[in-house]
Enzyme design. Structure first.
Site, PDB file in Angstrom:
ATOM      1  N   ILE A  18      27.130 -15.186  -4.589  1.00  0.00           N
ATOM      2  CA  ILE A  18      27.774 -16.017  -3.398  1.00  0.00           C
ATOM      3  C   ILE A  18      27.240 -14.712  -2.136  1.00  0.00           C
ATOM      4  CG2 ILE A  18      29.940 -15.119  -1.352  1.00  0.00           C
ATOM      5  CD1 ILE A  18      32.221 -15.757  -4.769  1.00  0.00           C
ATOM      6  N   GLY A  21      24.412  -7.640  -0.767  1.00  0.00           N
ATOM      7  CA  GLY A  21      24.761  -6.052  -0.163  1.00  0.00           C
ATOM      8  C   GLY A  21      24.376  -4.733  -0.212  1.00  0.00           C
ATOM      9  N   GLY A  22      24.086  -4.220   0.251  1.00  0.00           N
ATOM     10  CA  GLY A  22      23.293  -2.454   0.050  1.00  0.00           C
ATOM     11  C   GLY A  22      24.325  -1.818  -0.791  1.00  0.00           C
ATOM     12  N   ALA A  24      27.192  -3.484  -3.363  1.00  0.00           N
ATOM     13  CA  ALA A  24      27.538  -4.348  -3.906  1.00  0.00           C
ATOM     14  C   ALA A  24      26.606  -5.789  -3.901  1.00  0.00           C
ATOM     15  CB  ALA A  24      28.504  -4.504  -4.521  1.00  0.00           C
ATOM     16  N   ASN A  25      26.717  -6.381  -4.739  1.00  0.00           N
ATOM     17  CA  ASN A  25      26.555  -8.142  -5.360  1.00  0.00           C
ATOM     18  C   ASN A  25      27.284  -8.575  -5.617  1.00  0.00           C
ATOM     19  OD1 ASN A  25      24.094  -7.065  -4.515  1.00  0.00           O
ATOM     20  ND2 ASN A  25      23.245  -7.206  -7.291  1.00  0.00           N
ATOM     21  N   LYS A  41      32.934  -8.758  -8.079  1.00  0.00           N
ATOM     22  CA  LYS A  41      31.828  -7.373  -6.948  1.00  0.00           C
ATOM     23  C   LYS A  41      31.793  -6.720  -7.687  1.00  0.00           C
ATOM     24  CE  LYS A  41      31.865  -6.963  -2.341  1.00  0.00           C
ATOM     25  NZ  LYS A  41      32.377  -6.795  -1.650  1.00  0.00           N
ATOM     26  N   ASP A 135      35.650   1.224   6.675  1.00  0.00           N
ATOM     27  CA  ASP A 135      34.317   0.513   7.219  1.00  0.00           C
ATOM     28  C   ASP A 135      34.804  -0.839   7.770  1.00  0.00           C
ATOM     29  OD1 ASP A 135      31.317  -0.165   7.080  1.00  0.00           O
ATOM     30  OD2 ASP A 135      31.507  -0.377   5.242  1.00  0.00           O
TER      31      ASP A 135
END
Length: 645
Positions: A18, A21-22, A24-25, A41, A135
């Protein structure tokens, strides 16, 4: 890298990627036990190796999984599988607020208020459970097609608290929303989430972030020192009450911010009220840069602590010198052994060179067996590539290439066909947009959305494809774009003057988020409760947050008049009647020795078929009755007796 079809924890079967990212995938997966799609994730490899980070990640992710709120993405599972740390979450078919902003730019005021009310409601739930997100940014907020908002990334956001400023690649995505106190190295509080939420609201209203820079440090300095730009100057249609919410949420000094996110939520609810339209610009109670002075004091304390720490370390250093000497000798011996293994032994033993056989056209399973049989290892993950000649799922070539030689035991990568490069476009009209979109994107195409306004009366189902810009049967190549048109179901203002009452108008406004303002006019030309006029013309598209003014017909006030009947200066009877009512005669009064002649008004006989238009007094009129003797005395002479009233 996770391969398609791979199972995580023997339960979650990977369908496709999907996003990456820095930290996690994220993968779309299918829960084979509960038979549902989920988002998995998986923590990035370098973070997965940090034991302290992983422990905290697991602890706080489990805490976040206890949150249950319609505006928070639900967490189903947290765990580890073969060194891969993962979170399983509710799968949301939507897009991030960031992608929405990139596509549309600034959103409308009513849209922003709706999104922010949902966002603050979700955050309030987390804060009540003593969980801080840390975040908040548009990349971590999903919006569904029905307008619902979902906050995600609670577990990872909390676990990253101590590492953000040291991971430059990761912080660049968050520093634009980073509170000044965190940029100064202090811990996060619920007011830190409020600051980030205010920055996000600014971006929704303007389509851009307030602070920009060439690197994370430059942006962080601006967060600490520069005032946030005026939203009203960016968009003069934004009222001061809205800008005040952003200013209060993004105050540099946390003391000037909202005490909790529900305060901000309640402020948003009334921001567009009439009594706040001319609201003055907010003035803070505390100095905005008081936080800087506090930070300097904290820094001096930290410097003293560091000095004492260095002194303690110097004392310990002498004690460990001997240990270091012994360790150095052992390290030298180990290095010598490694050198012998790497350089001396290989020179005496040569590895056999083997030619890579032609496995093209084979299935992956057959190719693996053929390569392993002659001494090669085969990489678990294959590389996919389009091919017009090789059947999907079969091997196209290898890396290193077929025919070249490689040492025995070398690892060979299989390059597998994912089918033809071209894709035959079908007729998607009448199909569900999201199903079609998923299929096309899985084949490497870019799907653009176009909306066409329709009303509920048109009988068109939501999210159904109405048209496509690529003709049926045309071949599309990977990476090319297709535009699909779907209906945007809108509501139109009806003509309220026909068959509508004020009650049905009120119901219509409540269902569509419209503020209704009513005024009345006394009239007999319209039925009471019907609508005389409206400010939104019939056929105009309804927007949530609209204000509609209507004029309602009411019946004129009824006038009451009094009719008083008097006999011998005494009130005989009193009746009250509505204007234009006819009064019937009362019971005839009696008076001994007199004959009742009727009721008179100002000397004239009153006609009881006359409608009453004013207060009336009616007097009884009497005639005295003569005795027999009186008749004899008068003879045959006609009586001329006096009439008494």
């Amino acid at each position: 890298m996770i391969a398609r079809g791979q199972k995580i924890n023997d339960r979650y079967q990977i369908i496709r990627t999907i996003g990456e990212g820095g930290m996690a995938n994220v993968y779309l997966a299918h829960d084979i036990i509960l038979d549902r799609d989920v988002a998995v994730k998986i923590l990035r490899g370098d973070l997965a190796g940090d034991e302290k980070f992983v422990r905290r990640f697991q602890r706080e992710a489990i805490a976040a999984s206890s949150l249950s709120h319609p505006n928070i993405v639900e967490m189903y599972d947290v765990g580890e599988d073969d060194g891969k740390y993962f979170i399983v979450m509710e799968y949301i078919e939507g897009r991030t607020l960031k992608s929405l902003i990139k596509r549309r730019g600034a959103l409308t005021l009513s849209e922003v208020i709706d999104i922010m009310l949902q966002l603050t409601s979700g955050l309030a739930c987390a804060h009540e459970s003593y969980i801080i997100h840390r975040d908040i940014k548009p990349q971590n907020v999903l919006i569904l097609d029905d307008g619902r908002v979902k906050i995600t990334d609670f577990g990872i956001a909390m676990a990253l608290n101590s590492n953000e400023l040291t991971q430059t690649n990761s912080v660049m995505g968050s520093v634009h929303y980073l509170p000044p106190e965190q940029a100064n190295g202090n811990g996060a509080t619920i007011k830190s989430d409020i600051y980030s939420t205010g920055i996000l609201m600014y971006e929704l209203l303007t389509g851009k972030i307030p602070f920009k820079g060439d690197n994370a440090v430059e942006i962080a300095i601006k967060q600490m020192k520069d005032p946030i730009p005026s939203v009203c100057e960016e968009n003069p249609e934004v009222p001061q009450s809205i800008e005040n919410i952003i200013l209060k949420a993004t105050a540099k000094n946390p003391k000037n911010r909202y005490d909790n996110v529900m305060e901000m939520h309640n402020d948003l609810k009334t921001a567009l009220d009439k009594n706040r339209r001319d609201e003055p610009k907010i003035v803070f109670q505390y100095p905005e840069y008081e936080i800087m002075e506090d930070t300097k004091k904290i820094s001096r304390v930290r410097q003293n602590e560091e000095k004492r720490t260095i002194e303690r370390e110097e004392k310990k250093e002498k004690k460990v010198n001997k240990v270091l000497l012994i360790t150095g000798i052992i390290a030298a011996i180990v290095a010598l052994i490694i050198a012998i293994v790497l350089f001396i032994l290989p020179s005496g033993t040569k590895t056999k060179e083997i030619e890579i056989p032609d496995v093209s056209g084979m299935t992956v399973e057959k190719a693996e067996k053929a390569l392993e049989k002659i001494g090669f290892n085969v990489k678990d993950e294959v590389t996919e590539k389009t091919s017009d000649t090789v059947k999907e799922g079969n091997v196209i070539e290898t890396s290193p290439k077929i025919g070249r030689t490689a040492k025995e035991g070398a690892t060979i990568t299989l390059i597998v066909s994912k089918g033809k490069n071209g894709y035959m476009i079908e007729n998607y009209v009448g199909q569900n947009y999201y199903t079609v979109k998923a299929t096309l994107e899985a084949n490497g195409f870019v799907v653009e959305l176009k909306e066409e306004e329709h009303t509920i009366d048109d009988g068109i189902e939501a999210n159904i494809v109405l048209s496509q810009d690529i003709e049926v049967g045309q071949e599309l190549k990977s990476g090319e774009t297709i535009t699909l048109t779907i209906p945007k179901i809108v509501t139109l203002y009806p003509d309220f003057s026909t068959n509508y009452t004020i009650e049905t108008v009120r119901t219509f406004c409540k269902q569509n988020g419209i503020t209704l303002e009513e005024s009345t006019v006394e009239t007999t030309s319209y039925t009471e409760g019907s609508i005389i006029s409206q400010t939104k013309a019939a056929g105009t598209v309804v927007e949530s947050g609209d204000t509609l003014k209507v004029v309602v017909a009411i019946a004129p006030a009824v006038k009451i008049y009094t009719v008083t009947f008097i006999s011998d200066n005494t009130t005989y009877k009193t009746v009250e009647v509505e204007e234009n009512t006819t009064v019937g005669q009362p019971t005839t009064p009696t008076k001994e020795g007199y004959k009742f002649l009727g009721w008179y008004n100002d000397g004239s006989s009153y006609n009881f078929s006359t409608k009453v238009t004013s207060n009336i007094t009616l007097n009884a009129k009497w005639e005295e009755i003569k005795s027999t003797n009186d008749k004899e005395n008068t003879g045959n002479k006609e009586s001329t007796d006096k009439v008494s009233e």
